[in-house]
Design a protein around this motif. Structure first.
Motif, PDB file in Angstrom:
ATOM      1  N   GLN A 141       0.846  -1.517  -0.020  1.00 28.26           N
ATOM      2  CA  GLN A 141      -0.060   0.006  -0.081  1.00 28.26           C
ATOM      3  C   GLN A 141       0.915   1.282   0.097  1.00 28.26           C
ATOM      4  O   GLN A 141       0.687   2.354  -0.921  1.00 28.26           O
ATOM      5  N   LYS A 142       1.946   1.256   0.684  1.00 25.55           N
ATOM      6  CA  LYS A 142       2.823   2.563   0.903  1.00 25.55           C
ATOM      7  C   LYS A 142       3.337   2.517  -0.446  1.00 25.55           C
ATOM      8  O   LYS A 142       3.680   3.728  -0.983  1.00 25.55           O
ATOM      9  N   GLN A 143       3.899   1.418  -1.104  1.00 21.63           N
ATOM     10  CA  GLN A 143       4.561   1.446  -2.371  1.00 21.63           C
ATOM     11  C   GLN A 143       3.451   2.117  -3.487  1.00 21.63           C
ATOM     12  O   GLN A 143       3.842   2.916  -4.342  1.00 21.63           O
ATOM     13  N   GLN A 144       2.309   1.781  -3.306  1.00 25.43           N
ATOM     14  CA  GLN A 144       1.126   2.093  -4.201  1.00 25.43           C
ATOM     15  C   GLN A 144       0.918   3.766  -4.001  1.00 25.43           C
ATOM     16  O   GLN A 144       0.816   4.469  -5.037  1.00 25.43           O
ATOM     17  N   GLU A 145       0.824   4.136  -2.835  1.00 31.67           N
ATOM     18  CA  GLU A 145       0.949   5.423  -2.538  1.00 31.67           C
ATOM     19  C   GLU A 145       1.967   6.535  -3.062  1.00 31.67           C
ATOM     20  O   GLU A 145       1.723   7.451  -3.693  1.00 31.67           O
ATOM     21  N   LYS A 146       3.300   5.759  -3.043  1.00 32.00           N
ATOM     22  CA  LYS A 146       4.328   6.347  -3.517  1.00 32.00           C
ATOM     23  C   LYS A 146       4.298   6.784  -5.050  1.00 32.00           C
ATOM     24  O   LYS A 146       4.425   7.489  -5.699  1.00 32.00           O
ATOM     25  N   SER A 147       3.713   5.575  -5.413  1.00 31.30           N
ATOM     26  CA  SER A 147       3.619   5.487  -7.063  1.00 31.30           C
ATOM     27  C   SER A 147       2.576   6.579  -7.419  1.00 31.30           C
ATOM     28  O   SER A 147       2.879   7.388  -8.358  1.00 31.30           O
ATOM     29  N   LYS A 148       1.599   6.670  -6.955  1.00 29.93           N
ATOM     30  CA  LYS A 148       0.386   7.530  -6.972  1.00 29.93           C
ATOM     31  C   LYS A 148       0.783   8.957  -7.146  1.00 29.93           C
ATOM     32  O   LYS A 148       0.583   9.897  -7.617  1.00 29.93           O
TER      33      LYS A 148
ATOM     34  N   ALA B  40       4.265  10.081  -7.030  1.00 30.18           N
ATOM     35  CA  ALA B  40       5.155  10.272  -7.975  1.00 30.18           C
ATOM     36  C   ALA B  40       4.330  10.578  -9.379  1.00 30.18           C
ATOM     37  O   ALA B  40       4.708  11.456 -10.181  1.00 30.18           O
ATOM     38  N   ALA B  41       3.333   9.716  -9.634  1.00 27.31           N
ATOM     39  CA  ALA B  41       2.534   9.996 -10.971  1.00 27.31           C
ATOM     40  C   ALA B  41       1.850  11.432 -10.913  1.00 27.31           C
ATOM     41  O   ALA B  41       1.821  12.222 -11.891  1.00 27.31           O
ATOM     42  N   LYS B  42       1.297  11.802  -9.772  1.00 30.51           N
ATOM     43  CA  LYS B  42       0.501  12.847  -9.813  1.00 30.51           C
ATOM     44  C   LYS B  42       1.563  14.139  -9.924  1.00 30.51           C
ATOM     45  O   LYS B  42       1.448  15.296 -10.622  1.00 30.51           O
ATOM     46  N   GLN B  43       2.974  13.993  -9.412  1.00 34.63           N
ATOM     47  CA  GLN B  43       3.831  15.123  -9.481  1.00 34.63           C
ATOM     48  C   GLN B  43       4.372  15.199 -10.838  1.00 34.63           C
ATOM     49  O   GLN B  43       4.639  16.213 -11.151  1.00 34.63           O
ATOM     50  N   ALA B  44       4.673  14.080 -11.376  1.00 34.27           N
ATOM     51  CA  ALA B  44       4.960  14.099 -12.708  1.00 34.27           C
ATOM     52  C   ALA B  44       3.856  14.737 -13.735  1.00 34.27           C
ATOM     53  O   ALA B  44       4.329  15.425 -14.635  1.00 34.27           O
TER      54      ALA B  44
ATOM     55  N   LEU C 118       1.800  16.927 -12.823  1.00 35.19           N
ATOM     56  CA  LEU C 118       1.558  18.192 -12.331  1.00 35.19           C
ATOM     57  C   LEU C 118       2.901  18.835 -13.113  1.00 35.19           C
ATOM     58  O   LEU C 118       2.620  20.010 -13.586  1.00 35.19           O
ATOM     59  N   LYS C 119       4.050  18.374 -13.096  1.00 33.11           N
ATOM     60  CA  LYS C 119       5.118  18.918 -13.933  1.00 33.11           C
ATOM     61  C   LYS C 119       5.034  18.953 -15.340  1.00 33.11           C
ATOM     62  O   LYS C 119       5.506  20.059 -15.930  1.00 33.11           O
ATOM     63  N   LYS C 120       4.310  18.043 -15.866  1.00 34.26           N
ATOM     64  CA  LYS C 120       4.041  18.090 -17.215  1.00 34.26           C
ATOM     65  C   LYS C 120       3.058  19.136 -17.539  1.00 34.26           C
ATOM     66  O   LYS C 120       3.224  20.142 -18.598  1.00 34.26           O
ATOM     67  N   GLN C 121       1.955  19.255 -16.690  1.00 32.65           N
ATOM     68  CA  GLN C 121       1.064  20.531 -17.004  1.00 32.65           C
ATOM     69  C   GLN C 121       1.603  21.869 -16.866  1.00 32.65           C
ATOM     70  O   GLN C 121       1.517  22.645 -17.429  1.00 32.65           O
ATOM     71  N   GLN C 122       2.724  21.949 -15.845  1.00 34.36           N
ATOM     72  CA  GLN C 122       3.586  23.313 -15.796  1.00 34.36           C
ATOM     73  C   GLN C 122       4.179  23.629 -16.904  1.00 34.36           C
ATOM     74  O   GLN C 122       4.551  24.681 -17.236  1.00 34.36           O
ATOM     75  N   GLN C 123       4.841  22.327 -17.410  1.00 30.04           N
ATOM     76  CA  GLN C 123       5.730  22.431 -18.594  1.00 30.04           C
ATOM     77  C   GLN C 123       4.650  23.095 -19.799  1.00 30.04           C
ATOM     78  O   GLN C 123       5.372  23.911 -20.448  1.00 30.04           O
TER      79      GLN C 123
END
Length: 273
Positions: A132-139, A141-145, A147-152
């Motif tokens: 579950q922790k790994q899935q949360e980290k993956s989620k 990371a995906a949200k941050q990626a 968000l970064k893509k949208q910012q770019q």
């Protein structure tokens, strides 16, 4: 209200039933084995006849040399030494004590199984929590990626809009400079033309009166293209009625006809004269 089974209670109940059944089986088997063992015990005895002293074996034993007897005795002793002692079976042993020992072993075994099951459940829970922790980290990371893509993308759109705005501003500035340059060139040409035709511009002077009212009346009578202006002649104030200045002969001719229709005297004068 829902009813949920407790797996530990179910396992404990199953373990208790298994222990009871196992104890009953042990007691039953013990009783059967006791009877069988008792029946299998036999007595291997040779019963001598009344006239045993007349038998050939007895006579042979009496006539054997001492050395042979000693050898036979030594062989029997060696065989006795090499023979493993027989296991004794305590037939008087209390069956309840055996049952208690068996129950204790089964209880220990079940306890170990329960502890092993608890450890397995804890291990699975820890593994699930780690997943579950790994899935949360993956989620995250995906949200941050994302968000970064949208910012770019937003930065790229802003940069494109800024570049377009700069290009439009540059074009507008170029148009304005071109217009300004054209106006300056037109003004320059107009000034040059004015200088060229300055000596040839002419106007019609109709009258020079001493009062402004008279000058206003004459200008009104003549109509458009005529006006009056205040001037000084020999130290005295005078109002001169005159036409617009022009270098076009046709315009000058029209203003001349206009003065004639008004019945006024006039003179044609050049600029500066």
């Amino acid at each position: 209200m829902s009813f949920r089974l407790n797996p530990f209670k179910v396992m404990r109940a199953v373990g208790i039933v298994a222990i009871v059944v196992y104890g009953v089986v042990l007691v039953t088997g013990y009783k059967k084995s006791k009877v069988t063992t008792t029946e299998s015990v036999t007595k291997d005895m040779k019963i001598r006849n009344k006239d045993f002293y007349k038998s050939k074996d007895y006579k042979n034993n009496l006539t054997l040399p001492n050395q042979v007897v000693e050898n036979n005795n030594e062989a029997v002793a060696k065989e006795l030494e090499q023979t493993k002692p027989a296991e004794t079976v305590d037939l008087q042993k209390d069956p309840d004590t055996s049952k208690q020992q068996t129950d204790s072993k089964v209880a220990d075994k079940n306890k170990k199984k329960e502890e092993q099951l608890k450890l397995e459940i804890q291990k699975q829970a820890q593994q699930k929590l780690a997943e579950q922790k790994q899935q949360e980290k993956s989620k995250i990371a995906a949200k941050q990626a994302e968000l970064k893509k949208q910012q770019q993308l937003e930065a790229a759109r802003k940069e494109q809009a800024a570049a377009q705005a700069r290009a439009e501003a540059a074009k507008q500035q170029a148009r304005e400079e071109e217009t300004k340059k054209a106006r300056e060139e037109a003004a320059k040409r107009a000034r040059e033309n004015a200088k060229k035709h300055q000596g040839s511009k002419k106007y019609i002077q109709v009258a020079s009166v001493t009062t402004e009212a008279s000058a206003r009346g004459i200008a009104k009578k003549l109509g458009g293209n005529f006006y009056y202006k205040k001037t000084t002649v020999n130290g005295k104030t005078a109002y001169v009625v005159m036409s617009n200045m022009t270098d076009n002969p046709n315009t000058l001719k029209a203003m001349e006809n206009q003065a004639k229709r008004a019945g006024s005297g006039y003179m044609i004068r050049s600029v500066g004269k």
